[in-house]
Every structure is written in C-alpha cells, then in structure tokens.
Design a protein around this motif. Structure first.
Motif, PDB file in Angstrom:
ATOM      1  N   GLN A  32       0.814  -1.467   0.084  1.00 52.94           N
ATOM      2  CA  GLN A  32      -0.112   0.013   0.074  1.00 52.94           C
ATOM      3  C   GLN A  32       0.925   1.170   0.038  1.00 52.94           C
ATOM      4  OE1 GLN A  32      -2.282  -1.181   3.556  1.00 52.94           O
ATOM      5  NE2 GLN A  32      -4.042  -1.130   2.397  1.00 52.94           N
ATOM      6  N   LEU A  37      -1.057   4.085  -1.494  1.00 56.60           N
ATOM      7  CA  LEU A  37      -2.367   4.074  -0.938  1.00 56.60           C
ATOM      8  C   LEU A  37      -2.458   4.334   0.442  1.00 56.60           C
ATOM      9  CD1 LEU A  37      -3.203   0.659  -2.849  1.00 56.60           C
ATOM     10  CD2 LEU A  37      -4.219   2.995  -3.426  1.00 56.60           C
ATOM     11  N   SER A  44      -8.422  -4.738   0.133  1.00 59.97           N
ATOM     12  CA  SER A  44      -9.464  -3.972  -0.257  1.00 59.97           C
ATOM     13  C   SER A  44      -9.638  -3.906  -1.841  1.00 59.97           C
ATOM     14  CB  SER A  44      -9.404  -2.457   0.524  1.00 59.97           C
ATOM     15  OG  SER A  44      -8.310  -1.722  -0.342  1.00 59.97           O
ATOM     16  N   LYS A  46      -9.407  -1.442  -3.385  1.00 57.86           N
ATOM     17  CA  LYS A  46      -8.341  -0.431  -3.817  1.00 57.86           C
ATOM     18  C   LYS A  46      -6.874  -1.185  -4.031  1.00 57.86           C
ATOM     19  CE  LYS A  46     -10.077   3.849  -2.719  1.00 57.86           C
ATOM     20  NZ  LYS A  46     -10.168   5.399  -1.862  1.00 57.86           N
ATOM     21  N   ALA A  49      -7.159  -3.438  -6.943  1.00 56.64           N
ATOM     22  CA  ALA A  49      -7.080  -2.700  -8.263  1.00 56.64           C
ATOM     23  C   ALA A  49      -5.498  -2.325  -8.527  1.00 56.64           C
ATOM     24  CB  ALA A  49      -7.950  -1.575  -8.312  1.00 56.64           C
ATOM     25  N   ALA A  50      -4.942  -1.805  -7.686  1.00 59.74           N
ATOM     26  CA  ALA A  50      -3.386  -1.696  -7.631  1.00 59.74           C
ATOM     27  C   ALA A  50      -2.448  -3.028  -8.108  1.00 59.74           C
ATOM     28  CB  ALA A  50      -2.874  -0.812  -6.343  1.00 59.74           C
ATOM     29  N   GLU A  53      -3.513  -3.514 -11.532  1.00 65.58           N
ATOM     30  CA  GLU A  53      -2.750  -2.646 -12.422  1.00 65.58           C
ATOM     31  C   GLU A  53      -1.311  -2.724 -12.595  1.00 65.58           C
ATOM     32  OE1 GLU A  53      -1.762   2.306 -12.233  1.00 65.58           O
ATOM     33  OE2 GLU A  53      -3.621   1.426 -11.425  1.00 65.58           O
TER      34      GLU A  53
END
Length: 64
Positions: A32, A37, A44, A46, A49-50, A53
């Motif tokens: 994170q 993040l 999570s 997010k 998603a990271a 990505e």
C-alpha cells in the motif's frame, strides 16, 4: 492477493491460504505504501485494483 505478494518477494508467513495473518498484513501495508495508497494492512478493492494495475503495467513493459 497473497500469491501476488509472495511472488513479489514478500513473506506472507507460508503458502497463500486466504487467511490474512500478521505477515500478510505487513506485506499488504508495505505494498500500500509503495503504491501510494492509504496504509492500513487490510486487503481491499483499492489494493486489489493496484495489484491488477501493476500486473498489466508489468506485462505492457515486458512487451515493449
């Protein structure tokens, strides 16, 4: 997520098993921070998603 972190060299405390223990939380928190993040050590949407990505970006870089 644990498998991704383990492949990136993080110690998640054993084999990926879906249970977020102390070492998995520490690995997530480090990821994170590196991904920019909010750092809380919890998986999570997010974080996922990271992770996704990162995988896409790495693949694209390898193809260039």
């Amino acid at each position: 997520m644990q498998a991704f972190l383990q492949r990136r060299g993080y110690d998640i405390g054993g084999d990926p098993d879906g249970h977020v223990g102390t070492k998995s939380k520490a690995a997530i928190a480090d990821f994170q921070q590196r991904a920019g993040l909010q750092v809380n050590g919890r998986p999570s949407v997010k974080v996922l998603a990271a992770v996704e990505e990162y995988g896409v970006e790495k693949l694209l870089a390898e193809l260039r």
